[in-house]
Design a protein around this motif. Sequence first.
Motif, PDB file in Angstrom:
ATOM      1  N   GLY B  28       0.822  -1.207   0.000  1.00  0.00           N
ATOM      2  CA  GLY B  28       0.000   0.000   0.000  1.00  0.00           C
ATOM      3  C   GLY B  28       0.857   1.257   0.000  1.00  0.00           C
ATOM      4  O   GLY B  28       0.536   2.246  -0.666  1.00  0.00           O
ATOM      5  N   ARG B  29       1.969   1.212   0.746  1.00  0.00           N
ATOM      6  CA  ARG B  29       2.852   2.383   0.841  1.00  0.00           C
ATOM      7  C   ARG B  29       3.376   2.776  -0.539  1.00  0.00           C
ATOM      8  O   ARG B  29       3.365   3.945  -0.913  1.00  0.00           O
ATOM      9  CB  ARG B  29       4.006   2.046   1.796  1.00  0.00           C
ATOM     10  CG  ARG B  29       4.865   3.183   2.275  1.00  0.00           C
ATOM     11  CD  ARG B  29       4.099   4.173   3.131  1.00  0.00           C
ATOM     12  NE  ARG B  29       3.714   5.355   2.363  1.00  0.00           N
ATOM     13  CZ  ARG B  29       2.869   6.276   2.802  1.00  0.00           C
ATOM     14  NH1 ARG B  29       2.298   6.163   3.998  1.00  0.00           N
ATOM     15  NH2 ARG B  29       2.578   7.316   2.064  1.00  0.00           N
ATOM     16  N   VAL B  30       3.835   1.784  -1.290  1.00  0.00           N
ATOM     17  CA  VAL B  30       4.383   2.051  -2.626  1.00  0.00           C
ATOM     18  C   VAL B  30       3.323   2.731  -3.497  1.00  0.00           C
ATOM     19  O   VAL B  30       3.589   3.738  -4.168  1.00  0.00           O
ATOM     20  CB  VAL B  30       4.836   0.730  -3.298  1.00  0.00           C
ATOM     21  CG1 VAL B  30       5.248   0.965  -4.737  1.00  0.00           C
ATOM     22  CG2 VAL B  30       5.970   0.094  -2.503  1.00  0.00           C
ATOM     23  N   LEU B  31       2.104   2.185  -3.460  1.00  0.00           N
ATOM     24  CA  LEU B  31       1.033   2.733  -4.300  1.00  0.00           C
ATOM     25  C   LEU B  31       0.665   4.145  -3.852  1.00  0.00           C
ATOM     26  O   LEU B  31       0.510   5.054  -4.673  1.00  0.00           O
ATOM     27  CB  LEU B  31      -0.197   1.825  -4.250  1.00  0.00           C
ATOM     28  CG  LEU B  31       0.028   0.371  -4.698  1.00  0.00           C
ATOM     29  CD1 LEU B  31      -1.249  -0.441  -4.495  1.00  0.00           C
ATOM     30  CD2 LEU B  31       0.468   0.304  -6.158  1.00  0.00           C
ATOM     31  N   ALA B  32       0.546   4.326  -2.536  1.00  0.00           N
ATOM     32  CA  ALA B  32       0.149   5.645  -2.007  1.00  0.00           C
ATOM     33  C   ALA B  32       1.204   6.686  -2.377  1.00  0.00           C
ATOM     34  O   ALA B  32       0.869   7.815  -2.769  1.00  0.00           O
ATOM     35  CB  ALA B  32      -0.029   5.567  -0.492  1.00  0.00           C
ATOM     36  N   ASP B  33       2.488   6.308  -2.286  1.00  0.00           N
ATOM     37  CA  ASP B  33       3.545   7.255  -2.642  1.00  0.00           C
ATOM     38  C   ASP B  33       3.484   7.617  -4.116  1.00  0.00           C
ATOM     39  O   ASP B  33       3.654   8.775  -4.490  1.00  0.00           O
ATOM     40  CB  ASP B  33       4.921   6.690  -2.276  1.00  0.00           C
ATOM     41  CG  ASP B  33       5.138   6.661  -0.760  1.00  0.00           C
ATOM     42  OD1 ASP B  33       4.353   7.344  -0.043  1.00  0.00           O
ATOM     43  OD2 ASP B  33       6.051   5.961  -0.284  1.00  0.00           O
ATOM     44  N   LYS B  34       3.224   6.611  -4.949  1.00  0.00           N
ATOM     45  CA  LYS B  34       3.147   6.913  -6.379  1.00  0.00           C
ATOM     46  C   LYS B  34       1.993   7.860  -6.680  1.00  0.00           C
ATOM     47  O   LYS B  34       2.055   8.646  -7.617  1.00  0.00           O
ATOM     48  CB  LYS B  34       2.980   5.621  -7.194  1.00  0.00           C
ATOM     49  CG  LYS B  34       4.285   4.833  -7.246  1.00  0.00           C
ATOM     50  CD  LYS B  34       4.296   3.804  -8.359  1.00  0.00           C
ATOM     51  CE  LYS B  34       5.677   3.141  -8.376  1.00  0.00           C
ATOM     52  NZ  LYS B  34       5.808   2.088  -9.364  1.00  0.00           N
ATOM     53  N   LEU B  35       0.933   7.742  -5.901  1.00  0.00           N
ATOM     54  CA  LEU B  35      -0.233   8.592  -6.108  1.00  0.00           C
ATOM     55  C   LEU B  35      -0.131   9.899  -5.325  1.00  0.00           C
ATOM     56  O   LEU B  35      -0.994  10.757  -5.450  1.00  0.00           O
ATOM     57  CB  LEU B  35      -1.506   7.857  -5.671  1.00  0.00           C
ATOM     58  CG  LEU B  35      -1.948   6.651  -6.496  1.00  0.00           C
ATOM     59  CD1 LEU B  35      -2.998   5.846  -5.748  1.00  0.00           C
ATOM     60  CD2 LEU B  35      -2.516   7.115  -7.835  1.00  0.00           C
ATOM     61  N   SER B  36       0.909  10.002  -4.458  1.00  0.00           N
ATOM     62  CA  SER B  36       1.015  11.111  -3.498  1.00  0.00           C
ATOM     63  C   SER B  36      -0.259  11.239  -2.669  1.00  0.00           C
ATOM     64  O   SER B  36      -0.837  12.318  -2.535  1.00  0.00           O
ATOM     65  CB  SER B  36       1.283  12.442  -4.207  1.00  0.00           C
ATOM     66  OG  SER B  36       2.357  12.329  -5.082  1.00  0.00           O
ATOM     67  N   GLU B  37      -0.707  10.096  -2.156  1.00  0.00           N
ATOM     68  CA  GLU B  37      -1.906  10.084  -1.328  1.00  0.00           C
ATOM     69  C   GLU B  37      -1.591   9.392  -0.011  1.00  0.00           C
ATOM     70  O   GLU B  37      -0.484   8.895   0.193  1.00  0.00           O
ATOM     71  CB  GLU B  37      -3.037   9.316  -2.045  1.00  0.00           C
ATOM     72  CG  GLU B  37      -3.527   9.948  -3.327  1.00  0.00           C
ATOM     73  CD  GLU B  37      -4.401  11.179  -3.111  1.00  0.00           C
ATOM     74  OE1 GLU B  37      -4.740  11.467  -1.944  1.00  0.00           O
ATOM     75  OE2 GLU B  37      -4.720  11.845  -4.107  1.00  0.00           O
ATOM     76  N   GLU B  38      -2.592   9.355   0.867  1.00  0.00           N
ATOM     77  CA  GLU B  38      -2.365   8.739   2.176  1.00  0.00           C
ATOM     78  C   GLU B  38      -2.674   7.248   2.153  1.00  0.00           C
ATOM     79  O   GLU B  38      -3.503   6.767   1.377  1.00  0.00           O
ATOM     80  CB  GLU B  38      -3.247   9.419   3.221  1.00  0.00           C
ATOM     81  CG  GLU B  38      -2.733  10.802   3.565  1.00  0.00           C
ATOM     82  CD  GLU B  38      -3.509  11.433   4.696  1.00  0.00           C
ATOM     83  OE1 GLU B  38      -4.744  11.253   4.734  1.00  0.00           O
ATOM     84  OE2 GLU B  38      -2.877  12.098   5.546  1.00  0.00           O
ATOM     85  N   LEU B  39      -1.994   6.535   3.053  1.00  0.00           N
ATOM     86  CA  LEU B  39      -2.250   5.106   3.226  1.00  0.00           C
ATOM     87  C   LEU B  39      -2.974   4.898   4.553  1.00  0.00           C
ATOM     88  O   LEU B  39      -2.487   5.328   5.608  1.00  0.00           O
ATOM     89  CB  LEU B  39      -0.925   4.325   3.228  1.00  0.00           C
ATOM     90  CG  LEU B  39      -1.038   2.841   3.588  1.00  0.00           C
ATOM     91  CD1 LEU B  39      -1.833   2.070   2.543  1.00  0.00           C
ATOM     92  CD2 LEU B  39       0.349   2.217   3.754  1.00  0.00           C
ATOM     93  N   SER B  40      -4.123   4.248   4.491  1.00  0.00           N
ATOM     94  CA  SER B  40      -4.821   3.925   5.738  1.00  0.00           C
ATOM     95  C   SER B  40      -4.896   2.417   5.898  1.00  0.00           C
ATOM     96  O   SER B  40      -4.752   1.666   4.935  1.00  0.00           O
ATOM     97  CB  SER B  40      -6.225   4.531   5.737  1.00  0.00           C
ATOM     98  OG  SER B  40      -6.985   3.990   4.690  1.00  0.00           O
ATOM     99  N   CYS B  41      -5.081   2.003   7.140  1.00  0.00           N
ATOM    100  CA  CYS B  41      -5.206   0.566   7.427  1.00  0.00           C
ATOM    101  C   CYS B  41      -6.354   0.398   8.403  1.00  0.00           C
ATOM    102  O   CYS B  41      -6.456   1.141   9.385  1.00  0.00           O
ATOM    103  CB  CYS B  41      -3.901   0.048   8.042  1.00  0.00           C
ATOM    104  SG  CYS B  41      -3.978  -1.686   8.553  1.00  0.00           S
ATOM    105  N   VAL B  42      -7.232  -0.544   8.129  1.00  0.00           N
ATOM    106  CA  VAL B  42      -8.336  -0.791   9.046  1.00  0.00           C
ATOM    107  C   VAL B  42      -8.172  -2.178   9.670  1.00  0.00           C
ATOM    108  O   VAL B  42      -7.798  -3.126   8.982  1.00  0.00           O
ATOM    109  CB  VAL B  42      -9.717  -0.648   8.331  1.00  0.00           C
ATOM    110  CG1 VAL B  42      -9.758  -1.411   7.038  1.00  0.00           C
ATOM    111  CG2 VAL B  42     -10.853  -1.103   9.238  1.00  0.00           C
ATOM    112  N   VAL B  43      -8.385  -2.232  10.992  1.00  0.00           N
ATOM    113  CA  VAL B  43      -8.430  -3.550  11.630  1.00  0.00           C
ATOM    114  C   VAL B  43      -9.716  -3.670  12.418  1.00  0.00           C
ATOM    115  O   VAL B  43     -10.193  -2.702  13.033  1.00  0.00           O
ATOM    116  CB  VAL B  43      -7.246  -3.846  12.590  1.00  0.00           C
ATOM    117  CG1 VAL B  43      -6.149  -4.599  11.876  1.00  0.00           C
ATOM    118  CG2 VAL B  43      -6.719  -2.611  13.252  1.00  0.00           C
ATOM    119  N   LEU B  44     -10.267  -4.872  12.391  1.00  0.00           N
ATOM    120  CA  LEU B  44     -11.514  -5.136  13.087  1.00  0.00           C
ATOM    121  C   LEU B  44     -11.268  -6.169  14.171  1.00  0.00           C
ATOM    122  O   LEU B  44     -10.483  -7.100  13.980  1.00  0.00           O
ATOM    123  CB  LEU B  44     -12.566  -5.690  12.119  1.00  0.00           C
ATOM    124  CG  LEU B  44     -13.098  -4.745  11.044  1.00  0.00           C
ATOM    125  CD1 LEU B  44     -12.101  -4.604   9.925  1.00  0.00           C
ATOM    126  CD2 LEU B  44     -14.429  -5.234  10.517  1.00  0.00           C
ATOM    127  N   GLY B  45     -11.944  -5.997  15.285  1.00  0.00           N
ATOM    128  CA  GLY B  45     -11.803  -6.960  16.359  1.00  0.00           C
ATOM    129  C   GLY B  45     -12.320  -6.366  17.648  1.00  0.00           C
ATOM    130  O   GLY B  45     -13.107  -5.411  17.627  1.00  0.00           O
TER     131      GLY B  45
END
Lengths: 267, 338
Positions: B28-45
Amino acid sequence: MSIYVLLKQVPGTSDVKMDEETGTMIRTEHKNVINPLDENALSEAIRIKGAKPEVKVTAISMGPPHAQKALREAIALGADEAVLMSHRGFSGSDTLATSKALAKALMTLAGGRLGKDDLVLCGERATDGETGQVGPMVSAILDVPVVTYVRKIVLKDHYIEAERVVEEGLELIRTSLPAVVTVVKDINQPGFPTLSGKLRAKSKEIPILTPLDLGLSQEDVGLQGSPTRVVKVFRPRLSRDTIMQKQDSSCVAVDSLMSFLEERGII
Amino acid sequence: MTYRGVMVIGEQRGGELHPVTYELLARGRVLADKLSEELSCVVLGHEIERFAEGIIQRGADIVYIVDNPALRHFLPRPYAAALTRLAKEAKPEIILAAATTQGRTIMPLIAARLDTGLTADCTGLDIDPLDRLLLQTRPAIGGNVMATIKTPTSRPQMATVRPKSAKPNSADKTREGLVVLKTYEDNIFATCEELIDFVKDTTQDVNVQDADIVVAGGKGLKTRDNFRMIEELASLLGAAVGASRDVVDLGWVGYPHQIGLSGKTVSPKLYIAIGLSGSVQHLAGMQTSETVVAINKDEDAQIFKVADFGIVGDLFDVVPELTEKLKEKKNGECVRKG
Ligand SMILES: Cc1cc2nc3c(=O)[nH]c(=O)nc-3n(C[C@H](O)[C@H](O)[C@H](O)COP(=O)(O)OP(=O)(O)OC[C@H]3O[C@@H](n4cnc5c(N)ncnc54)[C@H](O)[C@@H]3O)c2cc1C
Ligand SMILES: Nc1ncnc2c1ncn2[C@@H]1O[C@H](COP(=O)(O)O)[C@@H](O)[C@H]1O
């Protein structure tokens, strides 16, 4: 109670051609088989019917006209009814478009919505597309529960208990009906066609449904109804420069394997 | 509001964050950097706030924690309900999850509810510099060809990612990020499914898809008893045991060990194939392994085509010798350490 088995005809060999233009598979009439896991799904339906004769088993397939053959096989194996969804408009459907069409067919066959005891069985994945997405997507569109990777189904009144194979072990899941279940190979050993089944398969009428019959428009199905596009198909480069060694009475082969693994930092 | 940013769905199993989450974050980091956008992560539990720190250190800018007792164990409907809701609120342009039994179950539900495309089991992800679309590459037709897939107009663009197909980034303790606690009303989690029991699989210490090393045996082993050579070699290497379909059909080892088209797909650091011909169906499940070693007496065996190191010889000579040398090496190390 009705059990619907979603059954796909897949190429029996690994020798499949791709259309480089559209990135879709070129399906030919030859050497096609029922997707192996769908055969398990069908056998499970027939097993349940064995204990509960009032159960009606219907096999549904979406595919080219020759997919009829897979459905005749399903009848020979013990399915009561079979329905083929076939039309040029369906071709090129991705998993979402396929699932929408299958869900629509299920609703149509069930008279609007699935009955309170109905069960939809799928293979966990098909050997050609290999996505394993259709079963869960169908469940979402029908808004019923799904249990994936199932290796055992115990039918109770209006609910089932299912053993679900996950990475670390087995989950025992209870869910109400109607529901969609996707099965893995462990669930059973598929049976064989019976003589009476074969006879029935010969004469059985297999209705053909088109998008129009299902109230689907051109935009819902086929390439138009598919959000994904294959943009490129290529041969993976197997760029492995293989080091070959012959085992002989010296220890050279294994020794050089040991140093190879050490150099790569693996051992 | 337009769709922006990359969201990865973290995976929690038995109250622990599964390491595949960090692989997704690296992707996700690689893609977000290429897009110059933010990376978020969701966890459920339930009671999982402690995961946030590690997730940020591995590359996330935002962590969504969806906490509810109903989410303690994975169940498709409650998980799908929460994730669909979050996707509608946060509107990421890309959503990734692991191609595990959880990810492969939940993603189709979310995609169908959001009426968007989903690509299964990707091994390659990139951004097209021309149109900023996600390029999703996956093996097709039994791994004989690769297909690159785009989702041109529907949003989000969704993909499941094959575990072990990317390396996690190392933890950066200086990274900062935002933690967002999401509490949704209980009724969205209401479901008619229930997990009534869980039985841990004790036949495999390491499961094949999580293992760094897989030692796989084929019919060349000839008997169930001989197959123990594979198990011994595997335990010596801390590896998982893999097998061809023929071996599973013969009952030498259970179906969870089957590698290939109708079994598991793995891409470990090292795959050792022993007495295994390398049918296309088998190759489909292992050819993306980082390093492949093959031992077969037939020098024309297909398996050598995907091998980095091949030994042509009788496995009944090679394997005992290899096992012996590995033992020596291990003992040598113990002596040195002691
Ligand atoms: C739809 C479909 C799905 C399938 N899915 C899968 C799948 O998921 N996984 C899978 O594995 N298969 C799958 N198969 C089966 C596949 O086609 C092969 O039959 C199978 O992989 C062969 O297993 P094997 O390599 O163990 O056996 P074999 O092909 O019999 O190979 C045995 C090898 O051992 C070597 N050998 C024998 N003795 C020795 C010795 N003493 N020393 C060294 N080498 C020796 C031989 O040279 C030979 O290469 C599938 C088939 C179909 C049609
Ligand atoms: N065209 C189709 N017709 C009928 N059933 C299908 C079709 N495509 C997929 N399925 C069902 O969905 C399962 C998973 O397929 P897939 O998502 O393509 O891997 C299969 O095992 C079938 O049960």
